[in-house]
Design an enzyme around this catalytic site. Sequence first.
Site, PDB file in Angstrom:
ATOM      1  CB  SER A  31      -4.255 -11.592   3.383  1.00 10.08           C
ATOM      2  OG  SER A  31      -3.483 -10.831   2.481  1.00 10.08           O
ATOM      3  CG  ASN A 107      -9.009  -4.768  -2.182  1.00  8.53           C
ATOM      4  OD1 ASN A 107      -9.058  -3.561  -1.949  1.00  8.53           O
ATOM      5  ND2 ASN A 107      -8.173  -5.581  -1.536  1.00  8.53           N
ATOM      6  CE1 TYR A 173      -2.322   1.446  -7.637  1.00  7.51           C
ATOM      7  CE2 TYR A 173      -2.661   3.823  -7.593  1.00  7.51           C
ATOM      8  CZ  TYR A 173      -2.959   2.566  -7.113  1.00  7.51           C
ATOM      9  OH  TYR A 173      -3.897   2.426  -6.105  1.00  7.51           O
TER      10      TYR A 173
HETATM   11  N1  LIG Z   1      -4.618   2.227   0.746  1.00  6.55           N
HETATM   12  C1  LIG Z   1      -4.739   3.265  -0.057  1.00  6.55           C
HETATM   13  O1  LIG Z   1      -4.349   4.395   0.277  1.00  6.55           O
HETATM   14  C2  LIG Z   1      -5.383   3.115  -1.401  1.00  6.55           C
HETATM   15  C3  LIG Z   1      -5.720   4.275  -2.098  1.00  6.55           C
HETATM   16  C4  LIG Z   1      -6.342   4.160  -3.336  1.00  6.55           C
HETATM   17  C5  LIG Z   1      -6.608   2.922  -3.850  1.00  6.55           C
HETATM   18  N2  LIG Z   1      -6.249   1.804  -3.174  1.00  6.55           N
HETATM   19  C6  LIG Z   1      -6.546   0.508  -3.767  1.00  6.55           C
HETATM   20  O2  LIG Z   1      -7.175  -0.303  -2.813  1.00  6.55           O
HETATM   21  C7  LIG Z   1      -6.836  -1.673  -3.034  1.00  6.55           C
HETATM   22  C8  LIG Z   1      -6.246  -2.258  -1.751  1.00  6.55           C
HETATM   23  O3  LIG Z   1      -5.083  -1.525  -1.420  1.00  6.55           O
HETATM   24  P1  LIG Z   1      -4.335  -1.728  -0.028  1.00  6.55           P
HETATM   25  O4  LIG Z   1      -3.629  -0.479   0.235  1.00  6.55           O
HETATM   26  O5  LIG Z   1      -5.285  -2.256   0.967  1.00  6.55           O
HETATM   27  O6  LIG Z   1      -3.273  -2.872  -0.439  1.00  6.55           O
HETATM   28  P2  LIG Z   1      -2.367  -3.863   0.461  1.00  6.55           P
HETATM   29  O7  LIG Z   1      -2.523  -3.543   1.904  1.00  6.55           O
HETATM   30  O8  LIG Z   1      -1.011  -3.848  -0.129  1.00  6.55           O
HETATM   31  O9  LIG Z   1      -3.036  -5.306   0.237  1.00  6.55           O
HETATM   32  C9  LIG Z   1      -2.909  -5.943  -0.980  1.00  6.55           C
HETATM   33  C10 LIG Z   1      -3.631  -7.258  -0.924  1.00  6.55           C
HETATM   34  O10 LIG Z   1      -3.534  -7.894  -2.226  1.00  6.55           O
HETATM   35  C11 LIG Z   1      -3.103  -9.235  -2.031  1.00  6.55           C
HETATM   36  N3  LIG Z   1      -2.391  -9.726  -3.228  1.00  6.55           N
HETATM   37  C12 LIG Z   1      -1.159  -9.371  -3.693  1.00  6.55           C
HETATM   38  N4  LIG Z   1      -0.868 -10.026  -4.823  1.00  6.55           N
HETATM   39  C13 LIG Z   1      -1.938 -10.838  -5.076  1.00  6.55           C
HETATM   40  C14 LIG Z   1      -2.252 -11.750  -6.102  1.00  6.55           C
HETATM   41  N5  LIG Z   1      -1.402 -11.984  -7.131  1.00  6.55           N
HETATM   42  N6  LIG Z   1      -3.434 -12.416  -6.053  1.00  6.55           N
HETATM   43  C15 LIG Z   1      -4.303 -12.199  -5.020  1.00  6.55           C
HETATM   44  N7  LIG Z   1      -4.074 -11.323  -4.024  1.00  6.55           N
HETATM   45  C16 LIG Z   1      -2.904 -10.645  -4.060  1.00  6.55           C
HETATM   46  C17 LIG Z   1      -2.250  -9.211  -0.791  1.00  6.55           C
HETATM   47  O11 LIG Z   1      -2.239 -10.496  -0.218  1.00  6.55           O
HETATM   48  P3  LIG Z   1      -0.889 -11.406  -0.057  1.00  6.55           P
HETATM   49  O12 LIG Z   1       0.003 -10.707   0.903  1.00  6.55           O
HETATM   50  O13 LIG Z   1      -1.394 -12.689   0.447  1.00  6.55           O
HETATM   51  O14 LIG Z   1      -0.286 -11.518  -1.401  1.00  6.55           O
HETATM   52  C18 LIG Z   1      -3.048  -8.232   0.076  1.00  6.55           C
HETATM   53  O15 LIG Z   1      -4.097  -8.908   0.731  1.00  6.55           O
HETATM   54  C19 LIG Z   1      -5.873  -1.680  -4.224  1.00  6.55           C
HETATM   55  O16 LIG Z   1      -6.592  -1.927  -5.402  1.00  6.55           O
HETATM   56  C20 LIG Z   1      -5.317  -0.276  -4.208  1.00  6.55           C
HETATM   57  O17 LIG Z   1      -4.856   0.113  -5.470  1.00  6.55           O
HETATM   58  C21 LIG Z   1      -5.643   1.876  -1.949  1.00  6.55           C
END
Ligand SMILES: NC(=O)c1ccc[n+]([C@@H]2O[C@H](COP(=O)([O-])OP(=O)(O)OC[C@H]3O[C@@H](n4cnc5c(N)ncnc54)[C@H](OP(=O)(O)O)[C@@H]3O)[C@@H](O)[C@H]2O)c1
Length: 264
Positions: A31, A107, A173
Site C-alpha cells: 500500500s 515485503n 529487527y
Molecule cells: N525503507 C528502507 O529503508 C528499508 C531498508 C531495508 C529493508 N527494508 C524492508 O523493506 C520492506 C518494506 O519496507 P518499507 O520501508 O517500504 O515499509 P513501510 O513503508 O512501512 O510499508 C509497510 C507496508 O507493510 C504493510 N503492513 C503492515 N502490517 C501489515 C500486516 N500485518 N499485514 C500485511 N501488510 C502489512 C503496510 O500496509 P498497511 O498500512 O495497510 O498496514 C505497508 O504497506 C520491509 O520488509 C523492510 O524491513 C526497508
Amino acid sequence: MSEHDPQSTPSRQPATAPDLHGQIALVTGASRGLGRHIAVALARAGARVAVNYAHSEADAAQTVQLIEQEGGQAQAFRADVTDEQSVGALVDAIDSALGPVDVLVNNATGPQPMLAIEESRWSDFADQLDFFVKAPLLLVQAVLPGMKARRAGSIVNIGSEVVQIGNARFSSYVTAKSAMIGMTRSWANELGPHGIRVNLLAPGFIPVERHAGVDPEGYRVKVPLQRMGEPSDIADAAVFLASPQSRFVTGQCLSVNGGYTTGI
Ligand SMILES: NC(=O)c1ccc[n+]([C@@H]2O[C@H](COP(=O)([O-])OP(=O)(O)OC[C@H]3O[C@@H](n4cnc5c(N)ncnc54)[C@H](OP(=O)(O)O)[C@@H]3O)[C@@H](O)[C@H]2O)c1
C-alpha cells in the site's frame, strides 16, 4: 555452444527485458513504501499484481490505480500476513480473482522499534519474527501446492543490510532479518528440485514515506555510489529476482545499497 567450451562465443540473441506476462505476483505490504514500487515495477514487466495491505485501504487503492493508469492489471487484497487464517483467505481470494500465485514478494513490515537490550521484551522480538519469519512461512505454505504442481515459482524475501551492520539498539529487527537469510537458503535447497527459486533482496536505507523528517546525509556520505537509494532501485532488483532473467539464481542475498556494506 556450451559454457564449458573455451571456443564458445556469446549468443547473438538480443538482450531481453524481464518479462512477467501471464504471471501472477503477490506483494505483501504494497500500500506504500517499497512494496508499492515493487508492485508497480512487476506490473510494468507484465505481471498481474495482488496488492496486499492490512490497514491502509485508500493507499492500496492508489497503488492499484497507479498500475491501471499504465495499462497494467492489479487488485487490492486486505489481509494480516502474520495471521494464519487471514493468509489462507488471502491466497484463496487471489486464486479466485487473478489466478494462482507465481511470484511471492515477502515485503510487509510493522513498526520497527529501536530498543536497548534492557528495554526489550520477548514480545518485541516475537513481533519482528512474526513479520519476517512467520508471515513468509504462512505465505509460502499457502502458495506452494500450486507452485509445485506447475514446477515453477519465484519467492523474493525482502531482507535488510542491518544483518551485516548489526545496528545497536535494533536487535529485534536485526535478529528477525538474519533469520530470513537462513530461511531463504534452506528453502532454496528444498524447493530447487521443484523448479522454485528463493532469493533475498537486502535494501540499504531507502527513504520512503515513513522516513519523512529523517536526514539521510550521514548515511549518504558513506555510500560508495555517493547517492541515496531510491525505491525504484529496489523495485528493479525485485523484478530481476522475480523474472526469468534470474532463472539460474537461487538461495542468494542481493544487497542493493550502493555498496554501503562493501568491506563489512
Ligand atoms: N525503507 C528502507 O529503508 C528499508 C531498508 C531495508 C529493508 N527494508 C524492508 O523493506 C520492506 C518494506 O519496507 P518499507 O520501508 O517500504 O515499509 P513501510 O513503508 O512501512 O510499508 C509497510 C507496508 O507493510 C504493510 N503492513 C503492515 N502490517 C501489515 C500486516 N500485518 N499485514 C500485511 N501488510 C502489512 C503496510 O500496509 P498497511 O498500512 O495497510 O498496514 C505497508 O504497506 C520491509 O520488509 C523492510 O524491513 C526497508
